[in-house]
Design an enzyme around this catalytic site. Structure first.
Site, short mmCIF file in Angstrom:
data_model
loop_
_atom_site.label_atom_id
_atom_site.label_comp_id
_atom_site.label_asym_id
_atom_site.label_seq_id
_atom_site.Cartn_x
_atom_site.Cartn_y
_atom_site.Cartn_z
N CYS A 91 6.13 4.69 9.06
CA CYS A 91 6.64 3.93 7.91
C CYS A 91 8.11 4.17 7.61
CB CYS A 91 5.79 4.21 6.69
SG CYS A 91 4.13 3.53 6.85
N GLU B 95 0.85 -1.20 0.00
CA GLU B 95 0.00 0.00 0.00
C GLU B 95 0.88 1.25 0.00
OE1 GLU B 95 -3.34 0.45 -0.37
OE2 GLU B 95 -2.49 2.44 -0.57
N LYS C 187 7.87 -1.91 -2.12
CA LYS C 187 7.42 -1.02 -1.04
C LYS C 187 8.60 -0.46 -0.26
CE LYS C 187 4.93 1.04 1.95
NZ LYS C 187 4.23 2.28 1.61
#
Ligand SMILES: NC(=O)c1ccc[n+]([C@@H]2O[C@H](COP(=O)([O-])OP(=O)(O)OC[C@H]3O[C@@H](n4cnc5c(N)ncnc54)[C@H](O)[C@@H]3O)[C@@H](O)[C@H]2O)c1
Length: 436
Positions: free
Chosen positions: A261, A149, A205
């Site tokens: 993140c 995502e 990612k």
């Protein structure tokens, strides 16, 4: 399609809500009972612009439900998204404890044709390990896919509905086809659907976050050089950004990156590389530069007051790790606040959305001001840590009146030094000459 989303945090709740909004039946699952009860009442436990309205709309249309009952949620789900947290664990590696609890928990209840998809950011090789674990538990070859995502907190819904690209990592074309079908409503703008191996998708990612973090650490290091060399980073930014090979995106100097993140993903990639015997020299430097940058305001404030801060009063505007979110995970503001408290400073804080999260952590150690100007009353200095729109055009004359001494440390370069000087401020920013 019938979808279950396991883990109803920033990513899971947005994912589940957006899939419901495109006509699917979605059940969101979480172990946090209080969160699920709130959502059941139509209350959204996080701040994300536009999310509450969308949750309520899809709940009312009976397309979106919330439960703590994992078995019930997945027993008729065709697609199961895993969106649990993967925080930093030992040695910087991602902690997959929650993910494995979920894998073991879903195994006995999976439909024969269910597809299990990881949306959480997970180390390369996790899909393969999940496949093996599910085979061990079910005796079947369950389809496991990776679907990293890329949404950004603060614009999560828009990012989800209008993604720059969708990346899926699959072993079988049929799984890719099913995911393309699911994502079609979000790909009307012809942005690409990229199908690859699970390993490449998982790595994509980490590489994306590592590169974005690189840009931030790079411009911060250049900003620090500008200060020593008498340059102005804003002029330098303009000087480089118009080069079409460079551009302007993500090259804003500041107080270092935070959030749930970038810090943990860069460290996880360092750990993965090290475990493979590859020296992650650049990756390690990105993290080191960022840790130093998170203390840049400490250095400036310490130097200004000659280290004599006990008894001073400092206002902090902006607590969230970035604007338009209430998320304070790894927020640079907290590093500054911890230091100010250690120095015996009285700290008055303001943030449009993140104050409740900070209060839950700091209790009565801070003074929480609902109005930004109230934070300035009697302050010896103001530190700006997050570039909320609320701080872009304050009434400078009122600021000067409210503060005991008009000293501003601007960690986000919101104002022009000349203008601040004309209002009588002593003004320190990042990568630009101090004035006053
Ligand atoms: N936040 C972001 O902007 C973002 C963007 C892209 C990717 N990601 C990745 O997505 C993942 C989730 O991030 P997040 O920010 O949404 O985390 P979060 O902490 O907001 O949410 C995780 C949720 O999982 C729940 N959970 C934990 N164990 C569970 C279990 N056994 N069963 C069901 N639920 C369980 C927690 O209660 C929590 O609500 C992480 O891997 C993260 O790296 C996050």
């Amino acid at each position: 399609m019938k979808i279950a989303v396991i883990g109803t945090g920033y990513v899971g709740l947005v994912t589940g809500t957006c899939f419901a909004d495109s006509g699917n039946h979605v059940t969101c699952v979480d172990v946090d009972r209080a969160k699920i009860e709130m959502l059941g009442r139509g209350e959204v436990p996080i701040y994300e612009p536009g999310l509450a309205e969308m949750v309520q709309h899809n709940q009312a249309a009976d397309r979106l439900g919330f439960t703590t009952d994992l078995a019930a949620a997945i027993s008729d789900a065709e697609i199961i998204f895993l969106a649990v947290g993967t925080p930093q664990g030992n040695n910087g590696a991602a902690d997959l404890a929650a993910l494995w609890v979920v894998v073991d928990g879903i195994a006995p209840h999976l439909r024969d044709d269910a597809i299990v998809i990881t949306k959480s950011t997970v180390p390369v090789g996790t899909s393969a390990k999940m496949f093996a674990r599910l085979k061990e538990l079910t005796g079947r070859e369950v389809d496991v896919a990776s679907n990293p995502e890329f949404l950004k907190e603060g614009s999560a819904i828009d990012d989800f509905i209008r993604p720059d690209r969708i990346v899926v990592g699959v072993r079988r074309q049929a799984v890719s086809d099913k995911l393309l079908e699911l994502y079609k409503p979000f790909l009307r703008t012809e942005h690409p659907f990229l199908s690859m191996s699970p390993e490449s998708a998982e790595l994509t990612k980490y590489v994306a976050n590592a590169l974005l973090s690189t840009k931030i650490s790079f411009i911060n290091e250049m900003a620090n050089l500008c200060e020593r060399m008498g340059g102005d980073i804003n002029d330098v930014r303009r000087g480089i950004g118009h080069d079409s090979r460079i551009g302007f995106a993500f090259l804003f100097p500041g107080v270092g990156y935070g959030g749930s993140c970038f810090p943990k993903d860069v460290r996880a990639l360092v750990q993965m590389a090290t475990a493979l015997g590859v020296a992650p020299r650049l990756l390690q430097a990105i993290d080191d530069v960022n840790e130093t940058q998170k203390r840049v305001m400490i250095d400036k404030i310490g130097a200004h007051f000659g280290g004599r801060l006990a008894g001073k009063r400092v206002a902090v505007w902006g607590l969230a790790f970035k604007p338009r979110t209430d998320d304070i995970r790894e927020a640079p503001a907290l590093v500054l606040i911890d230091w100010l408290l250690e120095q015996g400073v009285e700290v008055r804080v303001h943030d449009p959305e993140a104050m409740a999260n900070v209060q839950a952590q700091y209790g009565d150690k801070l003074t929480y001001c609902r109005k930004l100007m109230d934070a300035l009353d009697g302050a010896d200095a103001l530190a700006i840590m997050t570039e909320w729109g609320d701080y872009q055009r304050p009434d400078f004359a009122e600021m000067v009146n409210r503060m005991r001494s008009p000293v501003v440390f601007d960690g986000r370069n919101l104002y022009s030094p000349e203008r601040m000087q004309s209002h009588g401020f002593t003004y320190h920013s990042i990568g630009r000459p101090a004035v006053g």
